[in-house]
Design an enzyme around this catalytic site. Sequence first.
Site, PDB file in Angstrom:
ATOM      1  N   CYS A 143      44.993   6.625  -6.828  1.00 39.02           N
ATOM      2  CA  CYS A 143      46.319   6.799  -7.433  1.00 39.02           C
ATOM      3  C   CYS A 143      46.242   6.832  -8.950  1.00 39.02           C
ATOM      4  O   CYS A 143      46.756   7.738  -9.598  1.00 39.02           O
ATOM      5  CB  CYS A 143      47.254   5.683  -6.969  1.00 39.02           C
ATOM      6  SG  CYS A 143      48.808   5.658  -7.862  1.00 39.02           S
ATOM      7  N   CYS A 184      47.877  10.303  -8.078  1.00 35.20           N
ATOM      8  CA  CYS A 184      49.304  10.321  -8.433  1.00 35.20           C
ATOM      9  C   CYS A 184      49.586  10.315  -9.941  1.00 35.20           C
ATOM     10  O   CYS A 184      50.378  11.114 -10.425  1.00 35.20           O
ATOM     11  CB  CYS A 184      50.011   9.104  -7.833  1.00 35.20           C
ATOM     12  SG  CYS A 184      49.430   8.634  -6.209  1.00 35.20           S
ATOM     13  N   LYS A 186      48.099  13.305 -11.973  1.00 29.68           N
ATOM     14  CA  LYS A 186      48.802  14.474 -11.426  1.00 29.68           C
ATOM     15  C   LYS A 186      50.208  14.577 -12.000  1.00 29.68           C
ATOM     16  O   LYS A 186      50.628  15.612 -12.484  1.00 29.68           O
ATOM     17  CB  LYS A 186      48.815  14.373  -9.897  1.00 29.68           C
ATOM     18  CG  LYS A 186      49.518  15.471  -9.127  1.00 29.68           C
ATOM     19  CD  LYS A 186      50.995  15.302  -8.942  1.00 29.68           C
ATOM     20  CE  LYS A 186      51.456  14.024  -8.322  1.00 29.68           C
ATOM     21  NZ  LYS A 186      51.217  13.878  -6.913  1.00 29.68           N
ATOM     22  N   TYR A 212      50.108  18.798   0.338  1.00 29.37           N
ATOM     23  CA  TYR A 212      50.666  18.220  -0.882  1.00 29.37           C
ATOM     24  C   TYR A 212      49.830  18.633  -2.104  1.00 29.37           C
ATOM     25  O   TYR A 212      50.350  19.131  -3.088  1.00 29.37           O
ATOM     26  CB  TYR A 212      50.535  16.695  -0.858  1.00 29.37           C
ATOM     27  CG  TYR A 212      51.498  15.858  -0.099  1.00 29.37           C
ATOM     28  CD1 TYR A 212      52.515  15.175  -0.764  1.00 29.37           C
ATOM     29  CD2 TYR A 212      51.353  15.654   1.263  1.00 29.37           C
ATOM     30  CE1 TYR A 212      53.358  14.310  -0.092  1.00 29.37           C
ATOM     31  CE2 TYR A 212      52.198  14.793   1.947  1.00 29.37           C
ATOM     32  CZ  TYR A 212      53.199  14.119   1.265  1.00 29.37           C
ATOM     33  OH  TYR A 212      54.029  13.274   1.932  1.00 29.37           O
ATOM     34  N   GLU A 215      50.954  21.172  -5.053  1.00 26.12           N
ATOM     35  CA  GLU A 215      51.250  20.577  -6.362  1.00 26.12           C
ATOM     36  C   GLU A 215      50.386  21.196  -7.456  1.00 26.12           C
ATOM     37  O   GLU A 215      50.883  21.561  -8.524  1.00 26.12           O
ATOM     38  CB  GLU A 215      51.033  19.060  -6.312  1.00 26.12           C
ATOM     39  CG  GLU A 215      52.088  18.360  -5.477  1.00 26.12           C
ATOM     40  CD  GLU A 215      51.903  16.844  -5.378  1.00 26.12           C
ATOM     41  OE1 GLU A 215      52.863  16.171  -4.978  1.00 26.12           O
ATOM     42  OE2 GLU A 215      50.810  16.337  -5.696  1.00 26.12           O
ATOM     43  N   HIS A 223      80.153  13.040 -10.251  1.00 24.01           N
ATOM     44  CA  HIS A 223      80.363  14.415 -10.668  1.00 24.01           C
ATOM     45  C   HIS A 223      80.183  14.580 -12.168  1.00 24.01           C
ATOM     46  O   HIS A 223      80.601  13.696 -12.910  1.00 24.01           O
ATOM     47  CB  HIS A 223      81.783  14.834 -10.262  1.00 24.01           C
ATOM     48  CG  HIS A 223      82.072  16.272 -10.522  1.00 24.01           C
ATOM     49  ND1 HIS A 223      81.546  17.281  -9.755  1.00 24.01           N
ATOM     50  CD2 HIS A 223      82.822  16.862 -11.487  1.00 24.01           C
ATOM     51  CE1 HIS A 223      81.969  18.448 -10.227  1.00 24.01           C
ATOM     52  NE2 HIS A 223      82.736  18.212 -11.272  1.00 24.01           N
ATOM     53  N   GLU A 228      75.640  15.006  -5.589  1.00 21.30           N
ATOM     54  CA  GLU A 228      76.971  14.806  -4.997  1.00 21.30           C
ATOM     55  C   GLU A 228      77.145  15.652  -3.732  1.00 21.30           C
ATOM     56  O   GLU A 228      77.943  15.320  -2.859  1.00 21.30           O
ATOM     57  CB  GLU A 228      78.093  15.098  -6.002  1.00 21.30           C
ATOM     58  CG  GLU A 228      78.230  16.542  -6.411  1.00 21.30           C
ATOM     59  CD  GLU A 228      79.352  16.745  -7.440  1.00 21.30           C
ATOM     60  OE1 GLU A 228      80.493  16.407  -7.126  1.00 21.30           O
ATOM     61  OE2 GLU A 228      79.065  17.234  -8.556  1.00 21.30           O
TER      62      GLU A 228
END
Length: 452
Positions: A43, A48, A51, A178, A182, A435, A440
């Site tokens: 990681c 992660c 990346k 993934y 990516e 909003h 939303e």
Amino acid sequence: MAFDYDLFVIGGGSGGVRAARVAAGEHGARVGLAEESRMGGTCVIRGCVPKKLMVFASAYPEAVAEAREYGWDVTAGGFDWARFRTRLEAELDRLEGAYRNTLKNAGVTVHDARAVIVDPHRVRLASGEEFTAKHILVATGGWPFVPDIPGRELAITSNEMFHLPALPRRALVVGGGYIASEFACILNGLGVEVSQYCRGAQILRGFDDEARGHVANAMQANGIAIHCGTDVMRLEKAASGIRAVATDGSEREFDLVLYATGRRPNTAGLGLEGIGITLGRNGEIPVDAYSQTAVPSVFAVGDVTGRINLTPVAIREGHAFADTVFGAKPTTFDHQLVASAVFTQPEMGTVGLSEEAAREREPIEVYATAFRPMRTLFAGKQDRVLMKLIVSRATRKVLGCHIVAPEAGEMIQLAAIAIRMGATKEDFDATCAVHPTMAEELVTMRKPVRTG
Ligand code: NDP
């Protein structure tokens, strides 16, 4: 028998470090930890974190182009890979230091060496030094898998992506998962001409079909040449780069070939079979809900167990192990409803069942909307956001949520809380919108687009 340690952890990644810290720092165990590479594991060092920093770096040309549409007099100029890489390396050094400090402060003894298991209570370091331990935790993670094709030595894996001497002009990314998707987006954003070969009918197998189709269309619109149903037969050295001979009959040249064709548990040569642990089909360590192996004193957490290969999962498994064994608090980690994000551009956030998986299980309603969000619409772009909810017709519970949008990873984290709590579609409806936002739409979809 007096052991040298209460716990010996093999592997200083997300799962191992959490288990060691909690066992020593919170439960007072005497803990040793061995790491053969850099502290922090996949990681922090080669996954992660670097990346995501590359994702940020790669998004600037689009942001600058957008800023111009908003009236700013700016141009992106050039990207200095070497300057970015130097900063990236400094950040990884900082994080590695932070991991080491955490362990030191918790009272964990770190051994910078490879460790192998000698017997159910004994490990040997590469130096030859041996330690006994009441419990051993294997948290050695995974490693990129590259299929055995001719010329595979010409390809690199995600491990090497962060240390490239220079950015290539033309890159081929092999795989549709993934990591492949990516990096295809990252390289494309950094100005590299990118082709992606994926042997399946569509990238991101296992995710909601509509959502992955949405991501693939957007990636293609952004300039990535995705070739589905295509695999590499062999790689060859060419006059100016690497020639990829593919199953579709094509022979194209690239400056860089990145293989992202899955990862395998890092179990080779650890001594597991020698103590009676039979590895799974992909080399993973079979464990029970408490992460205990067939040998009672040996436990395993994280990617090496082949459950769900995600950092936060490894952390939870490591924490649960430490609480169970050293905190007198039997704890299991629930692997249901783990949310995740794919940091493609656009991002995809997902939690729960895909429409296809849910349909197999029970009658459902599908609520979905695709729209051009305000920010990019204003800038004249055609980007579309996808919001999708899968709802059980019987219980009204939201079984799955799939978002393709800028910052979808941030949105799905919050949706995951509601869905884990068992929120129904009516709970979503009763929640007042914020909003103007993209999210939303998650609480304003009134009619199902499909039932099934
Ligand atoms: P994935 O399992 O996600 O994808 C592997 C890809 O390679 C698939 O498209 C697969 O095709 C293809 N493939 C596998 N074997 C071969 C082969 N022999 N020849 C050609 N293609 C092949 O693996 P990744 O390496 O992308 O990632 C590993 C894990 O790391 C992920 O499962 C994920 O859990 C984790 N991860 C999570 C991230 C995140 O949370 N954002 C980021 C990066 C990794 P097919 O689909 O046909 O099998």
